[in-house]
Design an enzyme around this catalytic site. Sequence first.
Site, short mmCIF file in Angstrom:
data_model
loop_
_atom_site.label_atom_id
_atom_site.label_comp_id
_atom_site.label_asym_id
_atom_site.label_seq_id
_atom_site.Cartn_x
_atom_site.Cartn_y
_atom_site.Cartn_z
CG HIS A 151 26.78 5.32 42.90
ND1 HIS A 151 26.28 4.50 43.89
CD2 HIS A 151 25.72 6.07 42.45
CE1 HIS A 151 24.98 4.72 44.04
NE2 HIS A 151 24.62 5.67 43.19
N PRO A 174 29.31 -3.28 29.23
CG PRO A 174 30.73 -1.66 30.10
CD PRO A 174 29.69 -2.66 30.51
CD GLU A 175 27.87 -6.72 24.09
OE1 GLU A 175 28.24 -7.14 22.98
OE2 GLU A 175 26.68 -6.65 24.41
NE ARG A 200 22.55 -3.05 38.55
CZ ARG A 200 22.01 -3.67 37.50
NH1 ARG A 200 21.87 -3.04 36.34
NH2 ARG A 200 21.60 -4.92 37.60
#
Length: 276
Positions: free
Chosen positions: A93, A2-3, A112
């Site tokens: 997760h 995400p930016e 991740r």
Amino acid sequence: MPELPEVETVKRTLNQLVKGKVIDRVTVNLARIIQRPDDIDQFAFMLAGHRIEGVERRGKFLRILLDGLVLVSHLRMEGRYGVYAGSDPVEKHTHVIFHFTDGTELRYKDVRQFGTMHLFQPGEEFALPPLNKLGLEPLDPDFTPGKFKEALKGKTSKIKAVLLNQAYVVGIGNIYVDESLFRAGIHPEQPANTLTDKQFEALHQAVVATLAESVEVGGSSIKSYVNGQGEMGMFQHQLKIYGRQNEPCVTCGTPIEKTVVGGRGTHYCPVCQTLD
């Protein structure tokens, strides 16, 4: 990853969903997500009983403001927040759960497992990592062409690599650097210190416009990004250069080329973005 537009969208969504809620307790299922304090029991103890007063953003970081504490959260590659009923099944997760007194939960999920959380006293977060060495905010009113040029002054590295460095300008990741450089007509390998005043002006306008347009449509869902309500962003449908290798340039029709700059896949038009 995400930016800025995606994190800004998450910020706005969380303000709608969790502002005013009081934390009853916190469950941590993966200790390494919690970077400060380094004791997960202390982390949970410190947060219990605190009310969320709002959510702000600094670069790609979320600042969750509580009454007397600030939680700094970085989503990294695939971190995401979602609000659930306490009775909803916990998905795989899910590493951190903030249980609220009203029976709902804010859950942090990260396939991740690269995301981080740091807890600070208010104001302390700006003097310490990870926020203490961040550069200019490109969507702030005081982000002017002059300040932009000053931040990049004397940098001899390729302009794309410089723009990716969060110490100069924050929040612009791979997607938006490619898009901004294309809009400004600047080759990603041009050394930053060779940009003319006209190019700086064009690049400044391109960065601001590209980010603002993406925020308007909720960011880009290139991989797994969704906002706090599980909704995808739509800016990926407006991308003019990123991910379009061998497709015709929208301006001149020349096939878009791909190279590597600063270790990142980089898309550009060899006609519209010549190397000066």
